[in-house]
Design a protein around this motif. Structure first.
Motif, PDB file in Angstrom:
ATOM      1  N   GLU A 166       0.969  -1.284   0.126  1.00 47.85           N
ATOM      2  CA  GLU A 166      -0.141  -0.062   0.056  1.00 47.85           C
ATOM      3  C   GLU A 166       0.734   1.310  -0.215  1.00 47.85           C
ATOM      4  O   GLU A 166       1.961   1.419   0.395  1.00 47.85           O
ATOM      5  N   ALA A 167       0.457   2.371  -0.644  1.00 43.12           N
ATOM      6  CA  ALA A 167       1.161   3.545  -0.605  1.00 43.12           C
ATOM      7  C   ALA A 167       0.955   4.015   0.737  1.00 43.12           C
ATOM      8  O   ALA A 167      -0.118   4.467   1.296  1.00 43.12           O
ATOM      9  N   GLY A 168       2.133   4.573   1.356  1.00 44.16           N
ATOM     10  CA  GLY A 168       2.249   5.091   2.716  1.00 44.16           C
ATOM     11  C   GLY A 168       2.671   6.335   2.762  1.00 44.16           C
ATOM     12  O   GLY A 168       2.550   6.976   1.618  1.00 44.16           O
ATOM     13  N   ASP A 169       2.917   6.743   3.881  1.00 44.81           N
ATOM     14  CA  ASP A 169       3.526   8.243   4.054  1.00 44.81           C
ATOM     15  C   ASP A 169       5.085   8.402   3.929  1.00 44.81           C
ATOM     16  O   ASP A 169       5.275   9.544   3.894  1.00 44.81           O
ATOM     17  N   ASP A 170       5.701   7.388   3.972  1.00 42.59           N
ATOM     18  CA  ASP A 170       7.214   7.572   3.682  1.00 42.59           C
ATOM     19  C   ASP A 170       7.552   8.106   2.222  1.00 42.59           C
ATOM     20  O   ASP A 170       7.506   7.316   1.378  1.00 42.59           O
ATOM     21  N   PRO A 171       8.118   8.923   2.155  1.00 39.41           N
ATOM     22  CA  PRO A 171       8.718   9.499   0.894  1.00 39.41           C
ATOM     23  C   PRO A 171       9.628   8.501   0.343  1.00 39.41           C
ATOM     24  O   PRO A 171       9.714   8.549  -0.978  1.00 39.41           O
ATOM     25  N   GLU A 172      10.201   7.795   0.877  1.00 40.18           N
ATOM     26  CA  GLU A 172      11.248   6.842   0.497  1.00 40.18           C
ATOM     27  C   GLU A 172      10.495   5.783  -0.196  1.00 40.18           C
ATOM     28  O   GLU A 172      11.249   5.167  -1.503  1.00 40.18           O
ATOM     29  N   THR A 173       9.425   5.413   0.014  1.00 40.84           N
ATOM     30  CA  THR A 173       8.660   4.322  -0.854  1.00 40.84           C
ATOM     31  C   THR A 173       7.383   5.072  -1.646  1.00 40.84           C
ATOM     32  O   THR A 173       6.641   4.121  -2.162  1.00 40.84           O
ATOM     33  N   PHE A 178       5.602  -2.287  -5.373  1.00 41.04           N
ATOM     34  CA  PHE A 178       6.235  -3.441  -4.644  1.00 41.04           C
ATOM     35  C   PHE A 178       5.058  -4.596  -4.581  1.00 41.04           C
ATOM     36  O   PHE A 178       4.189  -4.097  -3.896  1.00 41.04           O
ATOM     37  N   LYS A 179       5.541  -5.773  -4.853  1.00 39.68           N
ATOM     38  CA  LYS A 179       4.379  -6.973  -4.353  1.00 39.68           C
ATOM     39  C   LYS A 179       5.195  -8.125  -3.548  1.00 39.68           C
ATOM     40  O   LYS A 179       6.504  -8.276  -4.049  1.00 39.68           O
ATOM     41  N   ILE A 180       4.561  -8.774  -2.740  1.00 38.08           N
ATOM     42  CA  ILE A 180       5.048  -9.761  -2.328  1.00 38.08           C
ATOM     43  C   ILE A 180       4.320 -10.918  -2.609  1.00 38.08           C
ATOM     44  O   ILE A 180       2.969 -10.915  -2.630  1.00 38.08           O
ATOM     45  N   PHE A 181       4.905 -12.209  -2.563  1.00 36.20           N
ATOM     46  CA  PHE A 181       4.148 -13.497  -2.939  1.00 36.20           C
ATOM     47  C   PHE A 181       4.522 -14.355  -1.874  1.00 36.20           C
ATOM     48  O   PHE A 181       5.676 -14.603  -1.178  1.00 36.20           O
ATOM     49  N   SER A 182       3.596 -15.094  -1.329  1.00 41.56           N
ATOM     50  CA  SER A 182       3.549 -15.878  -0.284  1.00 41.56           C
ATOM     51  C   SER A 182       3.231 -17.521  -0.594  1.00 41.56           C
ATOM     52  O   SER A 182       2.172 -17.487  -1.338  1.00 41.56           O
ATOM     53  N   LEU A 183       3.611 -18.281   0.571  1.00 37.13           N
ATOM     54  CA  LEU A 183       3.271 -19.715   0.185  1.00 37.13           C
ATOM     55  C   LEU A 183       2.358 -20.096   1.309  1.00 37.13           C
ATOM     56  O   LEU A 183       3.143 -20.113   2.770  1.00 37.13           O
ATOM     57  N   GLY A 184       1.257 -20.777   1.483  1.00 37.44           N
ATOM     58  CA  GLY A 184       0.731 -21.440   2.537  1.00 37.44           C
ATOM     59  C   GLY A 184       0.285 -20.552   3.416  1.00 37.44           C
ATOM     60  O   GLY A 184       0.226 -20.532   4.676  1.00 37.44           O
ATOM     61  N   GLY A 185      -0.081 -19.026   3.177  1.00 34.88           N
ATOM     62  CA  GLY A 185      -0.666 -18.191   4.039  1.00 34.88           C
ATOM     63  C   GLY A 185       0.248 -16.901   3.983  1.00 34.88           C
ATOM     64  O   GLY A 185       1.209 -16.930   3.603  1.00 34.88           O
ATOM     65  N   LYS A 186      -0.667 -15.540   4.444  1.00 37.01           N
ATOM     66  CA  LYS A 186       0.096 -14.388   4.235  1.00 37.01           C
ATOM     67  C   LYS A 186       1.662 -14.337   5.230  1.00 37.01           C
ATOM     68  O   LYS A 186       2.505 -13.267   4.821  1.00 37.01           O
ATOM     69  N   GLU A 187       1.365 -15.038   6.195  1.00 32.76           N
ATOM     70  CA  GLU A 187       2.549 -15.102   6.990  1.00 32.76           C
ATOM     71  C   GLU A 187       4.041 -15.840   6.773  1.00 32.76           C
ATOM     72  O   GLU A 187       5.004 -15.462   7.599  1.00 32.76           O
ATOM     73  N   ASN A 188       3.969 -16.171   5.386  1.00 32.39           N
ATOM     74  CA  ASN A 188       5.192 -16.708   4.898  1.00 32.39           C
ATOM     75  C   ASN A 188       5.390 -16.224   3.510  1.00 32.39           C
ATOM     76  O   ASN A 188       5.375 -16.888   2.454  1.00 32.39           O
ATOM     77  N   THR A 262      17.384  -2.854  11.786  1.00 34.68           N
ATOM     78  CA  THR A 262      16.178  -2.691  11.257  1.00 34.68           C
ATOM     79  C   THR A 262      15.430  -1.167  11.530  1.00 34.68           C
ATOM     80  O   THR A 262      15.711  -0.818  12.779  1.00 34.68           O
ATOM     81  N   VAL A 263      15.129  -0.493  10.658  1.00 33.18           N
ATOM     82  CA  VAL A 263      14.697   0.895  10.930  1.00 33.18           C
ATOM     83  C   VAL A 263      13.093   1.164  10.522  1.00 33.18           C
ATOM     84  O   VAL A 263      13.000   0.646   9.151  1.00 33.18           O
ATOM     85  N   GLY A 264      12.410   1.565  11.203  1.00 33.71           N
ATOM     86  CA  GLY A 264      11.017   1.910  10.540  1.00 33.71           C
ATOM     87  C   GLY A 264      10.096   0.857  10.652  1.00 33.71           C
ATOM     88  O   GLY A 264      10.214  -0.037  11.021  1.00 33.71           O
ATOM     89  N   GLU A 265       8.620   1.447  10.424  1.00 31.19           N
ATOM     90  CA  GLU A 265       7.529   0.359  10.391  1.00 31.19           C
ATOM     91  C   GLU A 265       7.424  -0.254   9.331  1.00 31.19           C
ATOM     92  O   GLU A 265       7.719   0.105   8.100  1.00 31.19           O
ATOM     93  N   MET A 266       6.928  -1.491   9.351  1.00 32.48           N
ATOM     94  CA  MET A 266       6.781  -2.383   8.315  1.00 32.48           C
ATOM     95  C   MET A 266       5.711  -1.720   7.437  1.00 32.48           C
ATOM     96  O   MET A 266       4.655  -1.456   7.910  1.00 32.48           O
ATOM     97  N   PRO A 267       5.880  -2.179   6.105  1.00 34.29           N
ATOM     98  CA  PRO A 267       4.762  -1.311   5.022  1.00 34.29           C
ATOM     99  C   PRO A 267       3.652  -2.401   5.381  1.00 34.29           C
ATOM    100  O   PRO A 267       3.569  -3.514   5.651  1.00 34.29           O
ATOM    101  N   LYS A 268       2.546  -1.704   4.858  1.00 32.09           N
ATOM    102  CA  LYS A 268       1.149  -2.586   4.933  1.00 32.09           C
ATOM    103  C   LYS A 268       0.938  -3.102   3.464  1.00 32.09           C
ATOM    104  O   LYS A 268       1.435  -2.446   2.542  1.00 32.09           O
ATOM    105  N   PHE A 269       0.532  -4.214   3.340  1.00 27.71           N
ATOM    106  CA  PHE A 269       0.088  -4.935   2.062  1.00 27.71           C
ATOM    107  C   PHE A 269      -1.158  -5.193   2.104  1.00 27.71           C
ATOM    108  O   PHE A 269      -1.815  -5.455   3.044  1.00 27.71           O
ATOM    109  N   ASP A 270      -2.087  -4.864   0.945  1.00 28.19           N
ATOM    110  CA  ASP A 270      -3.510  -5.436   0.683  1.00 28.19           C
ATOM    111  C   ASP A 270      -3.618  -6.737   0.694  1.00 28.19           C
ATOM    112  O   ASP A 270      -2.992  -7.461   0.853  1.00 28.19           O
TER     113      ASP A 270
END
Length: 270
Positions: A166-173, A178-188, A262-270
């Motif tokens: 998701e588009a956040g407030d961080d100017p860096e992003t 960017f998309k992530i792909f998971s296997l067997g659930g969002k937690e992986n 690590t620095v900053g909060e984890m980004p959110k994904f839809d």
């Protein structure tokens, strides 16, 4: 380590004209040691971190002049079936499934936007013996000029669930696709996909960026440069770790990441 699920990154290797030079570079930068070259399989030489298999290096095939690059392999229970899916999804097979003795079966392919990757059906060789620790594979991202093509292909060939950042407030992003792909659930999550923007020279094709974990990102950069390698991007802090994109002296690109810083909060994904 048990066998990897279908679609999970399970191995990396690279061809080098100067294999001894590559071994010296990666021994210094990533702390690897190397086994004996397997003359039966083109002097394929495994790399180890703390005695655990983490990668391999090999000289080019006779007559081959491909540039040095790291190739990421995805696990498959049936390389022939995966090869058929690759073709059906608009990909290209650069090497048909080939049995490698009792170790397993491999194939090399190119997804529709141009990134090259491997498929590995394990036999005796299961893949990485160490993951997510210093000296070992940590993560990978498909950098694509045509993300819609890559996204559609990946979910047709492997059992991935894709989620868009998701588009956040961080100017860096801001504006980052960017998309992530998971296997067997969002937690992986097992793979990322980044859209290549105008900051990439037009001659650079879509590619897979492999991340290796290091105890200190800045130290790894200095060792890379001291050994004749190049810094392409970074270092940059992120919620995932401090990382940088580099290349070894023979041009093989990869990234180093300190997962503990690590620095900053984890980004959110839809």
């Amino acid at each position: 380590m048990s066998e990897f699920p279908e679609g999970a990154p399970c191995w990396v290797d690279a061809m080098f004209t100067d294999v001894e030079g590559a071994k010296e570079f990666y021994a210094d930068v990533l702390g690897w040691t190397f086994g004996e070259a397997s003359s039966e399989y083109g002097n394929y030489t495994q790399a180890y971190s703390g005695g655990k298999a983490v990668a391999a290096v090999v000289p080019p095939m006779p007559g081959g002049d491909a540039p040095s690059q790291w190739c990421l392999y995805f696990a498959s229970p049936d390389a022939a079936a995966t090869a058929a899916k690759i073709k059906a999804a608009g990909g290209e097979l650069m090497m048909e499934p080939m049995q490698v003795g009792t170790f397993g079966t491999m194939a090399i392919a190119k997804e529709p936007s141009g990134a090259v990757f491997g498929v590995w059906q394990p036999g005796e060789h299961k893949g990485f013996e160490k993951l997510g620790e210093a000296g070992a594979y940590a993560w990978a991202e498909v950098f694509s000029r045509e993300p819609a093509k890559a996204d559609g292909f990946l979910t047709k060939v492997f059992p991935y669930e894709g989620r868009q950042m998701e588009a956040g407030d961080d100017p860096e992003t801001a504006g980052m696709d960017f998309k992530i792909f998971s296997l067997g659930g969002k937690e992986n999550p097992v793979l990322g996909r980044m859209k290549m923007g105008d900051e990439f020279p037009p001659e650079i094709p879509s590619y897979v960026q492999v991340y290796f974990a290091v105890p200190d990102c800045d130290e790894a950069i200095e060792k890379t440069k001291a050994r004749g390698g190049k810094l392409h991007f970074g270092p940059m802090d992120s919620p995932f770790g401090r990382f940088a994109a580099v290349a070894d002296p023979q041009g093989a690109a990869f990234a180093v990441i300190d997962l503990t810083t690590t620095v900053g909060e984890m980004p959110k994904f839809d």
